[in-house]
Scaffold this motif. Structure first.
Motif, mmCIF file in Angstrom:
data_model
loop_
_atom_site.group_PDB
_atom_site.id
_atom_site.type_symbol
_atom_site.label_atom_id
_atom_site.label_comp_id
_atom_site.label_asym_id
_atom_site.label_seq_id
_atom_site.Cartn_x
_atom_site.Cartn_y
_atom_site.Cartn_z
ATOM 1 N N ALA A 24 0.823 -1.212 0.000
ATOM 2 C CA ALA A 24 0.000 0.000 0.000
ATOM 3 C C ALA A 24 0.857 1.263 0.000
ATOM 4 C CB ALA A 24 -0.946 -0.012 1.198
ATOM 5 N N PHE A 25 2.103 1.145 0.450
ATOM 6 C CA PHE A 25 2.973 2.327 0.484
ATOM 7 C C PHE A 25 3.324 2.786 -0.933
ATOM 8 C CE2 PHE A 25 6.938 4.708 1.270
ATOM 9 C CZ PHE A 25 6.458 5.602 2.211
ATOM 10 N N ALA A 26 3.279 1.834 -1.890
ATOM 11 C CA ALA A 26 3.543 2.200 -3.288
ATOM 12 C C ALA A 26 2.498 3.199 -3.786
ATOM 13 C CB ALA A 26 3.553 0.949 -4.159
ATOM 14 N N VAL A 27 1.270 3.103 -3.256
ATOM 15 C CA VAL A 27 0.208 4.049 -3.637
ATOM 16 C C VAL A 27 0.574 5.447 -3.135
ATOM 17 C CG1 VAL A 27 -2.258 4.568 -3.442
ATOM 18 C CG2 VAL A 27 -1.506 2.208 -3.516
ATOM 19 N N VAL A 29 3.571 6.551 -2.608
ATOM 20 C CA VAL A 29 4.691 7.029 -3.442
ATOM 21 C C VAL A 29 4.152 7.559 -4.768
ATOM 22 C CG1 VAL A 29 6.884 6.418 -4.530
ATOM 23 C CG2 VAL A 29 6.269 5.392 -2.350
ATOM 24 N N LYS A 30 3.267 6.784 -5.403
ATOM 25 C CA LYS A 30 2.695 7.197 -6.698
ATOM 26 C C LYS A 30 1.972 8.545 -6.565
ATOM 27 C CE LYS A 30 3.189 3.997 -10.027
ATOM 28 N NZ LYS A 30 4.288 4.444 -10.844
ATOM 29 N N ASP A 31 1.230 8.700 -5.458
ATOM 30 C CA ASP A 31 0.437 9.919 -5.262
ATOM 31 C C ASP A 31 1.290 11.156 -4.993
ATOM 32 O OD1 ASP A 31 -1.857 8.604 -5.641
ATOM 33 O OD2 ASP A 31 -2.500 8.556 -3.549
ATOM 34 N N GLU A 33 4.880 11.388 -5.640
ATOM 35 C CA GLU A 33 6.212 11.454 -6.273
ATOM 36 C C GLU A 33 6.414 12.727 -7.099
ATOM 37 O OE1 GLU A 33 7.195 8.974 -9.820
ATOM 38 O OE2 GLU A 33 5.496 7.790 -9.177
ATOM 39 N N THR A 37 9.492 15.019 -6.363
ATOM 40 C CA THR A 37 10.418 15.214 -7.484
ATOM 41 C C THR A 37 10.695 16.703 -7.705
ATOM 42 O OG1 THR A 37 9.586 13.212 -8.549
ATOM 43 C CG2 THR A 37 10.781 14.743 -9.947
ATOM 44 N N TYR A 58 11.356 8.958 1.489
ATOM 45 C CA TYR A 58 10.249 8.007 1.637
ATOM 46 C C TYR A 58 10.496 7.005 2.771
ATOM 47 C CZ TYR A 58 7.660 9.772 -2.304
ATOM 48 O OH TYR A 58 6.906 10.577 -3.120
#
Lengths: 184, 160
Positions: A24-27, A29-31, A33, A37, A58
């Motif tokens: 779920a942490f990938a979500v 990151v996606k939200d 990033e 950046t 992160y």
């Protein structure tokens, strides 16, 4: 309302991650990033360090997720971690975040109505180059305000600076850009 | 207002709709200098907004999740090490305390018929194997949940 929905999603997401669902942490990151950046790219230049910085930002967020109290949006909290981590990095490297490069006095002249694609692309390149000459903090503020379209309140939460200071820095940054780019 | 030029801050605030003073609009209509500066800001802001957001040469999610997974693995092996340490210590303590009673325990088993001993040991080994298999299965499920397919998010947030 949108904010409440955001908080609701953030709450659900955090509960899942803290419950052991690392995926779920990938979500998260996606939200976030894009925001992270922009902060890291605008404040630093070394590509290898940028990768380490992003990973550290992160990892800090992941390790401290249980202490996040939903007083702000999760993206703002991660943006704040990104800003603080990057400022610490710059301090270690002894790079000032608010010092103007006085050597750069080149004034570019741009047409107000660029017609061809080539002229438009060149115009953007010149503006991008001028933004890149600004001190790291000014670059970041210009990006967060004009590209990320964040309100001053959210930028204040990310940078730990008072809203008045942000307005003043933004005004100075825009003036530098306006003075260095002449329109005809 | 007509005699004094507008400050850079006022021009920017008016452009970004941070101030709505009527006097500013009136002044801009009358003052060529301020109007020119205002138009410069207008062009500048419009151009800045056209700049494409910067990206990295690497995939942020992949790089970050690699780091998170390796952190979790490290944490997991640290916890495992602590658990084994505690278990071994506990076993040693139990063995230490039960050592004086070994002859008495042995005499109980030697007094029992061979079939009873076989039944007792067989059942104990069966229960022990069952428990270990169950713990191992639960551990594998948990490990898959934590480390499996971390690079692709599986949760979809509701569209807002």
């Amino acid at each position: 309302m949108g904010n409440e929905n955001n908080h609701f999603s953030d709450r659900e997401l955090i509960a899942k991650i803290l419950g052991g669902n690392t995926q779920a942490f990938a979500v998260v990151v996606k939200d976030t990033e894009k925001l992270v950046t922009q902060i890291v790219r605008k404040m630093t230049t070394n590509a290898d360090d940028q990768k380490d910085l992003v990973q550290n930002i992160y990892l800090k967020a992941y390790q401290n997720l249980s202490s996040f109290q939903l007083k702000s949006k999760l993206s703002t909290w991660i943006g704040n971690i990104a800003y603080n981590t990057t400022v610490n990095y710059l301090q270690k490297q002894k790079i000032p975040i608010l010092e103007l490069d006085t050597k750069l006095e080149t004034k570019f002249a741009l047409t107000e109505n660029p017609e061809s694609e080539a002229i438009r692309a060149e115009t953007l390149e010149i503006i991008q180059a001028e933004i890149d000459k600004l001190p790291p903090l000014y670059k970041t503020l210009i990006t967060l305000y004009h590209l990320e379209e964040l309100p001053n309140k959210e930028i204040a939460a990310i940078t730990n600076l008072p809203e008045g200071t942000i307005k003043s820095y933004l005004a100075r940054a825009r003036k530098i850009l306006k003075d260095n780019i002449r329109y005809f | 207002m007509k005699n004094e030029h507008l400050t850079e801050e006022t021009l920017q605030a008016f452009l970004l709709k941070e101030t709505q003073e009527d006097g500013i609009a009136t002044h801009l209509l009358a003052c060529e200098n301020c109007r020119a500066r205002f138009e410069n800001y207008q062009h500048l802001v419009a151009e800045i907004q056209k700049i494409a957001p910067e990206t990295f040469s690497f995939d942020v999610t992949t790089v970050v999740m690699d780091k998170i997974v390796s952190y979790e693995r490290k944490e997991s092996s640290k916890q495992e090490l602590i658990l084994w340490g505690v278990l071994i210590l506990l076993l040693l303590v139990i063995l230490g305390f039960s050592l004086p009673f070994v002859p008495q325990i042995f005499s109980i088993f030697s007094a029992m018929p061979l079939f009873s001993n076989f039944l007792l040991f067989g059942t104990s080994i069966f229960v022990l194997v069952f428990l270990i298999a169950d713990i191992y299965k639960a551990h594998k499920i948990e490990e898959k949940k934590i480390f499996g397919n971390n690079l692709q998010p599986t949760i979809h947030l509701p569209v807002q």
